[in-house]
Design a protein around this motif. Sequence first.
Motif, PDB file in Angstrom:
ATOM      1  N   MET A  17     -14.316  19.945  17.423  1.00 15.36           N
ATOM      2  CA  MET A  17     -13.174  20.835  17.439  1.00 15.36           C
ATOM      3  C   MET A  17     -11.934  20.014  17.122  1.00 15.36           C
ATOM      4  SD  MET A  17     -11.997  23.488  20.448  1.00 15.36           S
ATOM      5  CE  MET A  17     -12.851  22.605  21.669  1.00 15.36           C
ATOM      6  N   SER A  18     -11.072  20.513  16.254  1.00 14.27           N
ATOM      7  CA  SER A  18      -9.894  19.755  15.856  1.00 14.27           C
ATOM      8  C   SER A  18      -8.858  19.725  16.974  1.00 14.27           C
ATOM      9  CB  SER A  18      -9.277  20.371  14.594  1.00 14.27           C
ATOM     10  OG  SER A  18      -8.630  21.579  14.911  1.00 14.27           O
ATOM     11  N   LYS A  19      -8.001  18.703  16.928  1.00 10.10           N
ATOM     12  CA  LYS A  19      -6.966  18.565  17.951  1.00 10.10           C
ATOM     13  C   LYS A  19      -6.006  19.733  17.921  1.00 10.10           C
ATOM     14  CE  LYS A  19      -7.148  13.592  18.257  1.00 10.10           C
ATOM     15  NZ  LYS A  19      -6.450  12.329  18.127  1.00 10.10           N
ATOM     16  N   LYS A  20      -5.721  20.265  16.726  1.00  4.87           N
ATOM     17  CA  LYS A  20      -4.817  21.400  16.600  1.00  4.87           C
ATOM     18  C   LYS A  20      -5.346  22.599  17.381  1.00  4.87           C
ATOM     19  CE  LYS A  20      -2.408  24.167  13.180  1.00  4.87           C
ATOM     20  NZ  LYS A  20      -2.218  24.443  11.772  1.00  4.87           N
ATOM     21  N   ILE A  21      -6.632  22.872  17.260  1.00  8.85           N
ATOM     22  CA  ILE A  21      -7.231  24.003  17.971  1.00  8.85           C
ATOM     23  C   ILE A  21      -7.257  23.731  19.462  1.00  8.85           C
ATOM     24  CG2 ILE A  21      -9.391  25.265  18.323  1.00  8.85           C
ATOM     25  CD1 ILE A  21      -9.811  25.162  15.343  1.00  8.85           C
ATOM     26  N   GLU A  22      -7.541  22.491  19.878  1.00  5.48           N
ATOM     27  CA  GLU A  22      -7.554  22.157  21.304  1.00  5.48           C
ATOM     28  C   GLU A  22      -6.194  22.418  21.941  1.00  5.48           C
ATOM     29  OE1 GLU A  22      -9.100  18.329  22.389  1.00  5.48           O
ATOM     30  OE2 GLU A  22     -10.629  18.460  20.843  1.00  5.48           O
ATOM     31  N   LYS A  23      -5.129  22.078  21.243  1.00  2.61           N
ATOM     32  CA  LYS A  23      -3.783  22.257  21.792  1.00  2.61           C
ATOM     33  C   LYS A  23      -3.411  23.728  21.897  1.00  2.61           C
ATOM     34  CE  LYS A  23      -2.005  17.863  20.133  1.00  2.61           C
ATOM     35  NZ  LYS A  23      -1.094  17.208  19.187  1.00  2.61           N
ATOM     36  N   ILE A  24      -3.840  24.530  20.921  1.00  2.00           N
ATOM     37  CA  ILE A  24      -3.492  25.949  20.908  1.00  2.00           C
ATOM     38  C   ILE A  24      -4.241  26.708  21.996  1.00  2.00           C
ATOM     39  CG2 ILE A  24      -3.630  28.057  19.539  1.00  2.00           C
ATOM     40  CD1 ILE A  24      -3.169  26.334  17.067  1.00  2.00           C
ATOM     41  N   SER A  25      -5.494  26.387  22.187  1.00  2.00           N
ATOM     42  CA  SER A  25      -6.321  27.109  23.141  1.00  2.00           C
ATOM     43  C   SER A  25      -6.136  26.548  24.547  1.00  2.00           C
ATOM     44  CB  SER A  25      -7.792  27.008  22.724  1.00  2.00           C
ATOM     45  OG  SER A  25      -8.585  27.680  23.642  1.00  2.00           O
ATOM     46  N   LYS A  26      -5.541  27.339  25.436  1.00  2.00           N
ATOM     47  CA  LYS A  26      -5.291  26.893  26.801  1.00  2.00           C
ATOM     48  C   LYS A  26      -6.422  27.295  27.745  1.00  2.00           C
ATOM     49  CE  LYS A  26      -0.350  26.884  26.192  1.00  2.00           C
ATOM     50  NZ  LYS A  26       0.936  27.411  26.569  1.00  2.00           N
ATOM     51  N   SER A  27      -7.188  28.307  27.394  1.00  2.00           N
ATOM     52  CA  SER A  27      -8.289  28.730  28.253  1.00  2.00           C
ATOM     53  C   SER A  27      -9.583  28.044  27.818  1.00  2.00           C
ATOM     54  CB  SER A  27      -8.448  30.249  28.181  1.00  2.00           C
ATOM     55  OG  SER A  27      -8.832  30.639  26.891  1.00  2.00           O
ATOM     56  N   ASN A  28     -10.614  28.172  28.634  1.00  2.00           N
ATOM     57  CA  ASN A  28     -11.911  27.625  28.267  1.00  2.00           C
ATOM     58  C   ASN A  28     -12.455  28.399  27.081  1.00  2.00           C
ATOM     59  OD1 ASN A  28     -11.983  25.719  30.330  1.00  2.00           O
ATOM     60  ND2 ASN A  28     -12.805  27.211  31.781  1.00  2.00           N
ATOM     61  N   GLY A  75     -21.509  45.185  20.635  1.00  2.00           N
ATOM     62  CA  GLY A  75     -20.385  45.703  21.408  1.00  2.00           C
ATOM     63  C   GLY A  75     -19.109  44.981  21.065  1.00  2.00           C
ATOM     64  N   GLU A  76     -18.236  44.861  22.060  1.00  2.00           N
ATOM     65  CA  GLU A  76     -16.909  44.274  21.845  1.00  2.00           C
ATOM     66  C   GLU A  76     -16.796  42.942  22.577  1.00  2.00           C
ATOM     67  OE1 GLU A  76     -13.430  46.320  23.531  1.00  2.00           O
ATOM     68  OE2 GLU A  76     -12.527  46.069  21.548  1.00  2.00           O
ATOM     69  N   VAL A  77     -16.279  41.930  21.873  1.00  2.00           N
ATOM     70  CA  VAL A  77     -16.028  40.619  22.467  1.00  2.00           C
ATOM     71  C   VAL A  77     -14.537  40.354  22.374  1.00  2.00           C
ATOM     72  CG1 VAL A  77     -16.471  38.139  22.309  1.00  2.00           C
ATOM     73  CG2 VAL A  77     -18.303  39.761  21.798  1.00  2.00           C
ATOM     74  N   LYS A  78     -13.891  40.078  23.539  1.00  2.00           N
ATOM     75  CA  LYS A  78     -12.449  39.818  23.588  1.00  2.00           C
ATOM     76  C   LYS A  78     -12.198  38.539  24.362  1.00  2.00           C
ATOM     77  CE  LYS A  78     -10.258  44.382  23.780  1.00  2.00           C
ATOM     78  NZ  LYS A  78      -9.454  45.230  24.669  1.00  2.00           N
ATOM     79  N   SER A  79     -11.207  37.763  23.896  1.00  2.00           N
ATOM     80  CA  SER A  79     -10.798  36.568  24.621  1.00  2.00           C
ATOM     81  C   SER A  79      -9.353  36.257  24.280  1.00  2.00           C
ATOM     82  CB  SER A  79     -11.680  35.378  24.245  1.00  2.00           C
ATOM     83  OG  SER A  79     -11.203  34.199  24.863  1.00  2.00           O
ATOM     84  N   GLN A  80      -8.634  35.688  25.237  1.00  2.00           N
ATOM     85  CA  GLN A  80      -7.249  35.260  25.002  1.00  2.00           C
ATOM     86  C   GLN A  80      -7.204  33.906  24.307  1.00  2.00           C
ATOM     87  OE1 GLN A  80      -4.527  37.117  25.599  1.00  2.00           O
ATOM     88  NE2 GLN A  80      -5.871  38.748  26.302  1.00  2.00           N
ATOM     89  N   GLY A  81      -8.337  33.225  24.253  1.00  2.00           N
ATOM     90  CA  GLY A  81      -8.368  31.880  23.694  1.00  2.00           C
ATOM     91  C   GLY A  81      -9.321  31.758  22.534  1.00  2.00           C
ATOM     92  N   LEU A  82     -10.117  30.707  22.567  1.00  2.00           N
ATOM     93  CA  LEU A  82     -11.035  30.341  21.497  1.00  2.00           C
ATOM     94  C   LEU A  82     -12.394  31.003  21.679  1.00  2.00           C
ATOM     95  CD1 LEU A  82     -11.881  28.433  19.124  1.00  2.00           C
ATOM     96  CD2 LEU A  82     -12.387  26.727  20.857  1.00  2.00           C
TER      97      LEU A  82
END
Length: 127
Positions: free
Chosen positions: A1-12, A24-31
């Motif tokens: 996983m790139s550092k840019k994505i690690e910094k943007i994603s705060k949740s697991n 069905g439906e998959v939702k997440s606030q992060g990655l």
Amino acid sequence: MSKKIEKISKSNPTIISSDLSIEGEVKSQGLIEIEGSIKGTVKGRIIIIREKGSVVGDVTCDQLQLKGSLEGELSAKSISISSNGKLTGNIEYETLSVEDGALIDGQFKKITDKSAQEQPLKLVKEK
């Protein structure tokens, strides 16, 4: 996983493993990382569809990295399609990056800054 994505994603991260199929439906606030298959709607901030991953359905996100296959409606601010990515459907985007070898069949629509479009014109009187 790139550092840019690690910094943007705060949740697991949410990982759909290669032996998992979801309808069905998959939702997440992060990655969301998809190595398995999803038939339905996927909504997240950052979505990575890995080489063996597939989605049949609508995808909405800020950032998409496509290395597997996606069939359906896609709306994303930033789209990156790798050389082995396959995309079929209607695509709305702000920025788009496509590597040689990617398979794409669909209609593209660039999303523009709506606030700039909705600004009323101001008339200036000459003196």
